[in-house]
Structure formats: C-alpha cells, structure tokens
Design a protein around this motif. Structure first.
Motif, PDB file in Angstrom:
ATOM      1  N   SER A 368       2.411  -7.024  -2.286  1.00 40.58           N
ATOM      2  CA  SER A 368       1.824  -7.526  -3.547  1.00 40.58           C
ATOM      3  C   SER A 368       0.918  -6.482  -4.174  1.00 40.58           C
ATOM      4  O   SER A 368       0.296  -5.675  -3.483  1.00 40.58           O
ATOM      5  CB  SER A 368       1.019  -8.804  -3.283  1.00 40.58           C
ATOM      6  N   LEU A 369       0.871  -6.499  -5.495  1.00 39.76           N
ATOM      7  CA  LEU A 369      -0.020  -5.594  -6.212  1.00 39.76           C
ATOM      8  C   LEU A 369      -1.444  -6.132  -6.163  1.00 39.76           C
ATOM      9  O   LEU A 369      -1.671  -7.337  -6.021  1.00 39.76           O
ATOM     10  CB  LEU A 369       0.433  -5.465  -7.668  1.00 39.76           C
ATOM     11  N   PRO A 370      -2.452  -5.277  -6.317  1.00 37.58           N
ATOM     12  CA  PRO A 370      -3.847  -5.744  -6.354  1.00 37.58           C
ATOM     13  C   PRO A 370      -4.069  -6.687  -7.540  1.00 37.58           C
ATOM     14  O   PRO A 370      -3.397  -6.578  -8.566  1.00 37.58           O
ATOM     15  CB  PRO A 370      -4.647  -4.453  -6.522  1.00 37.58           C
ATOM     16  N   PRO A 371      -5.028  -7.603  -7.431  1.00 38.54           N
ATOM     17  CA  PRO A 371      -5.272  -8.575  -8.519  1.00 38.54           C
ATOM     18  C   PRO A 371      -5.648  -7.919  -9.833  1.00 38.54           C
ATOM     19  O   PRO A 371      -5.362  -8.445 -10.904  1.00 38.54           O
ATOM     20  CB  PRO A 371      -6.431  -9.432  -7.971  1.00 38.54           C
ATOM     21  N   TRP A 372      -6.271  -6.740  -9.743  1.00 36.42           N
ATOM     22  CA  TRP A 372      -6.707  -6.096 -10.977  1.00 36.42           C
ATOM     23  C   TRP A 372      -5.622  -5.266 -11.659  1.00 36.42           C
ATOM     24  O   TRP A 372      -5.841  -4.703 -12.725  1.00 36.42           O
ATOM     25  CB  TRP A 372      -7.917  -5.198 -10.693  1.00 36.42           C
ATOM     26  N   ALA A 373      -4.388  -5.129 -11.024  1.00 35.93           N
ATOM     27  CA  ALA A 373      -3.297  -4.340 -11.614  1.00 35.93           C
ATOM     28  C   ALA A 373      -2.802  -5.020 -12.880  1.00 35.93           C
ATOM     29  O   ALA A 373      -2.485  -6.209 -12.880  1.00 35.93           O
ATOM     30  CB  ALA A 373      -2.160  -4.180 -10.619  1.00 35.93           C
ATOM     31  N   SER A 374      -2.751  -4.262 -13.985  1.00 37.03           N
ATOM     32  CA  SER A 374      -2.365  -4.842 -15.270  1.00 37.03           C
ATOM     33  C   SER A 374      -0.903  -5.270 -15.303  1.00 37.03           C
ATOM     34  O   SER A 374      -0.524  -6.134 -16.104  1.00 37.03           O
ATOM     35  CB  SER A 374      -2.626  -3.822 -16.391  1.00 37.03           C
TER      36      SER A 374
END
Length: 552
Positions: A368-374
C-alpha cells in the motif's frame, strides 16, 4: 544380254583368259553392290568421292549426318521436287540422322537422278559398275552445310534461375528419435519433389555421397558439407540442439544445390541418394561410382573440349574469378547484417515479453502507498490494470519472434544458399590450380628427366634391356601427359560452365531483397495492428491522455 544369262551361256563353253578376267571383274562389282545393299559396306566398296562427301557433312561429334544437313545437300543437286522426294523416301533417316550407309545410298540415288533416271533401289541392285558420282559442287561448300554445334550449344548453359529452382526441391527434416546402443546419432528424412519419394539418411550417408560426388565431378561445383563436429566435453542440450538444427539447414542447402545443378542433377549418384530405400546406401553409392568412373570418362566431348574453348579462356577465367570473389565478399557482409537483424528481432521479442512480465509483477505487488501519497486514490486501479497488459505484450513478443524467424528463414537462408555456391566455386578454382595444373607440371618435369636420361644412355653405352625399358617408360609418360592435357582442357571447359552457373544464380539477389521487404512489411503490419489495438485500451485504463502523449 543380261549378266546372269551371259554367265550361264559361257559356263557351257570354253572361256578365254580375257573373258575370265571380265567375268571376275563384273562379279566383283556385283558383289560390292550386294554388300552395299545388305548393309555390309566397307570403305573400299564405294567411290572415294562418297567418302569425301561423308567426311565433309558428318557431325563433328557424331558419325551420323543430321537430316537437316542432308536436306541442304539435296538443295545443291538442282533436281526437281519430285525426284528429291523420291530420294528422301528411299533413305533411312531414323531419329533425325542418316548413317554412313544411308548417305552413300542417297549419293548414288542422286547421281542416278542427275543422269535422268528415276531414283529407285532397283538401280543399285542392277548396277554392275562403280557407283556414279553425283554433281554437288566444291567439297569446301559442302563443309559449310555441316551441322556443326556452335560453341554456345555445348559450352553455354541454356538455363535460367527460375528453371533451375523448379528442377527439384528437397525437404530435409529431422527425425527426433535417436538410434544406437552406445553412440547417439540423428537421422534425416529427405523428400524429393521430383522423385515423389521419401528416404531416411544419416550424416554419414551424406558424407559418403559428398565423397563420391567429388570424385566423379571433381571439375564441377560441389558444395561443401557442414562439419560433423565431434563432441568434446559436455554440451548443454540447448547448444546441441542449435548445432543440429544448423547442420540440418546446411545439409538442406547442400542437397538442393546438387539437385538443381544442370549436370549433377541428371547423374545416377543423385538419383540413388534420393530414392534408394535399401539398407546400405553407402555401398550402393560407391559401387555406382566404381562402375561409372569420373566425368572425364563418360562425357562424350571430354577429349574434344579444347575445340569449344575460346582462345582467351584463361583471361576470361581470371576476370570472372576476381569478379566472383568481390561478389562473394559483398554477400558475406549482407548475410552478416541480415543475421544481426534477425537476432535483434528475437531479442526484441524477449524484451517485449519481459517488459510485459515486469508490468504484471508491478501490478501484482500488494504493497500500500503511504496515506499522504497524492496518487493513492488512482494507484490501486492502475495496479489492477497493469496485470492484464502482459497479455498484449506477450502477443507483441510472439509477433517479434515470428518476424525474426521470417528474416532467418526467408532472407538469411537464401543468402547462405548463394554463399555456399560461391564458396564451392572458389574451392573448384583451387582444385583446378592445385590439382590438374600441378599434376600436369609434375608430369612434364618427370618427362624431361626421362629424356635427359635417354640422351645420357645414347652417349654412354648401357645394356640394351635398360635402354628399352627407359624407352617404354618415356612412351608411357608421353601418353600420361597427353591424357593430362586433355583433362586440363576439360577442366577449363567445366570451369567455364560453372562460372556461368554462378552468374545464372545472380538474380537470386532480387529474390532475397523481395523476401526481406515482404518480411518487414508483414512484420510491421502485424506489430502495428497489435499496437493500434493496445492504444485505446490504454486510454480507457488511464483516462484522458495519460500515457498517450508525453509532456517531457
């Protein structure tokens, strides 16, 4: 009073010596006539003029007289068409030729017709004097009538590339089973389009065929065999398969060049190799060669080859050899480039396949991508879409692989075929120089040594037996030199024809170029079709123009 009646009357009375001589002479004439009609003609039974006419009009390489020459001869007689037709009717011209006896008969009938008599075999039967002499003009003019084969008829190959290629096509396929208890070997299935039959051959069979072919046709272009290559150490299955496949292709080129050669293709050796289904084809081939001997022994014009060669044959040979050498070098470079292009197509296929797999692996990564990744919102959708792209890239890879195979089969193989022929021509030139010419020079040197020994023997008294033995050896050497000279001229004759064969094959350049262009057109069309089908899918997957246009 008839001759028979005269003899009958004289038989019951005393005969003077003069009458006996006359009867003997007339009996002799009648016997000569009878022998002429019975087909037992000898050189003394016809006027000398008949023999001179025969020598003037008979073929240079044939003891018979061509019917067309005979027809021209009739035109010089100034006889009526009716008389000419009657003469032709009574003369045997089987297979388009007149024998010596038939010509003599025709000359007698012509002479009788010129005397105002109706030409008929009965005139010959009743003739008790020497056969009459026909009026045919100067013998020099008669020689111009002779059907002399022009040098082109014998020396020039009346062939085209299309005709040669249509002569036969032999398929060489690999039989997968390996036989043998201890040593493994491969077997090939040969199928000749000309003979409509399939046979099975091992490499050793090809090797023996090549050996006897080279012995029989040492003055001809005989393609080289691919190497057998003894296994040294351990070879991987892949390298062994590649070697066996390359050898199969080379054997196919070899047998097809032989099967399409204007001389070799008509020989018993080739027919045996392509059709014999017995257990031992190698013995069959060797026995056939022993029975026939080399081409010099069986070719009807071998001993007369010098007559057909142009005066500047050596200069022509040198010029053609240099030109063919340049052609060979150019085609070598073309083949190398074509091989690189085919290899690049195969590498492209591998790269496309690996590119698709990497996309699939990227899409299969569940991290999963980090929560802050746009891009978190769209990455999940994109990742799922990447998995399916491997299918399209697999198709592209397959098309690229097919392109590489086409370039290899249609372009590289044709180049290799012509290169095999060019190389075999250069091998032939070396055989001519190192074989026939070298042996001739050695024989001349040996002969000069013998002559010096003979001169020494005449100056210094020696035993009669040794002198006679030396004389015998000199005669034998003279005969050997004469044979070598004849072989040298025949070798040049064949070399000239093989040079023509190379030039006949030159238009294969257009075949190669056509195959190259067609392969590129087909390959780009098929690849372009897949790319065009892939383009709208990318638009649907990524939305707007992402991936279709670059802002970088």
């Amino acid at each position: 009073m008839s001759f028979k009646k005269e003899i009958k009357e004289l038989s019951g009375s005393k005969v003077t010596l003069l009458q006996q001589k006359e009867i003997t002479w007339r009996c002799s004439c009648a016997h000569m006539t009878f022998r002429t009609m019975a087909g037992e003609l000898n050189e003394g039974s016809v006027p000398a003029y008949y023999r001179e006419v025969y020598e003037a009009v008979c073929g240079r390489t044939d003891e018979r007289v061509h019917v067309e020459v005979f027809q021209r001869l009739l035109q010089k007689t100034d006889l009526s068409r009716v008389a000419l037709g009657q003469i032709a009717e009574h003369v045997d011209s089987a297979d388009g030729f007149l024998s010596k006896l038939s010509l003599y008969k025709a000359l007698a009938l012509i002479a009788f017709a010129q005397q105002g008599k109706q030409p008929s075999p009965k005139l010959l039967e009743n003739c008790i004097q020497e056969l009459p002499k026909p009026q045919l003009g100067d013998l020099k003019d008669l020689r111009a009538l002779r059907m002399q084969p022009a040098p082109e008829d014998v020396l020039t190959l009346s062939q085209t590339l299309d005709k040669l290629l249509a002569g036969d096509s032999v398929q060489v396929e690999l039989i997968p089973e390996k036989k043998g208890l201890f040593l493994k070997h491969v077997e090939y299935q040969l199928t000749s389009q000309r003979y409509k039959i399939s046979v099975y051959r091992r490499y050793s069979d090809f090797d023996v065929f090549h050996e006897v072919l080279l012995q029989r046709f040492s003055y001809r272009v005989v393609p080289a065999m691919p190497p057998k290559r003894m296994l040294k150490g351990v070879l991987t299955n892949v390298s062994e398969r590649e070697f066996i496949e390359g050898r199969r292709r080379a054997l196919g080129r070899f047998i097809n060049l032989v099967a399409r050669h204007p001389i070799l293709s008509e020989d018993e050796l080739l027919k045996t190799f392509l059709t014999f289904n017995g257990s031992d084809v190698q013995t069959k081939l060797r026995d056939a060669y022993k029975r026939m001997g080399d081409e010099f022994m069986t070719n009807r014009i071998a001993t007369q080859a010098k007559e057909y060669l142009p005066a500047d044959i050596q200069a022509q040979f040198s010029t053609s050899r240099e030109l063919i050498k340049k052609i060979h070098n150019s085609f070598n470079r073309l083949r190398d480039r074509a091989e690189k292009m085919a290899e690049r197509s195969k590498e492209n296929a591998t790269d496309l396949l690996m590119f698709g797999r990497e996309l699939s692996l990227l899409g299969s990564d569940g991290s999963s991508l980090p929560p802050w990744a746009s891009s978190q919102a769209t990455w999940g959708t994109l990742r799922e879409s990447l998995k399916s792209l491997s299918v399209e890239f697999a198709v592209l890879s397959d098309k690229a692989a097919q392109q590489g195979s086409r370039e290899n089969d249609d372009v590289v193989e044709k180049l290799n075929l012509f290169l095999d022929l060019l190389q075999s021509y250069r091998d032939l030139c070396e055989r001519h120089e190192k074989g026939v010419l070298h042996e001739h020079q050695r024989a001349l040197h040996k002969y000069s040594v013998m002559k010096r020994q003979m001169m020494s023997a005449t100056v210094q008294p020696k035993e009669q037996a040794s002198v006679e033995q030396l004389e015998s050896r000199i005669v034998q050497q003279e005969n050997a030199i004469q044979t070598m000279e004849l072989r040298n001229y025949f070798s040049l004759f064949c070399l000239h024809q093989e040079t023509q064969l190379i030039f006949i094959y030159l238009p294969i350049t257009s075949h190669i170029l056509g195959a190259f262009v067609n392969s590129q057109v087909q390959g780009h069309r098929e690849m372009g079709q897949v790319w065009n089908e892939l383009q709208p899918k990318l638009g649907c997957l990524f939305g707007s123009n992402n991936g279709l246009k670059s802002d970088f």
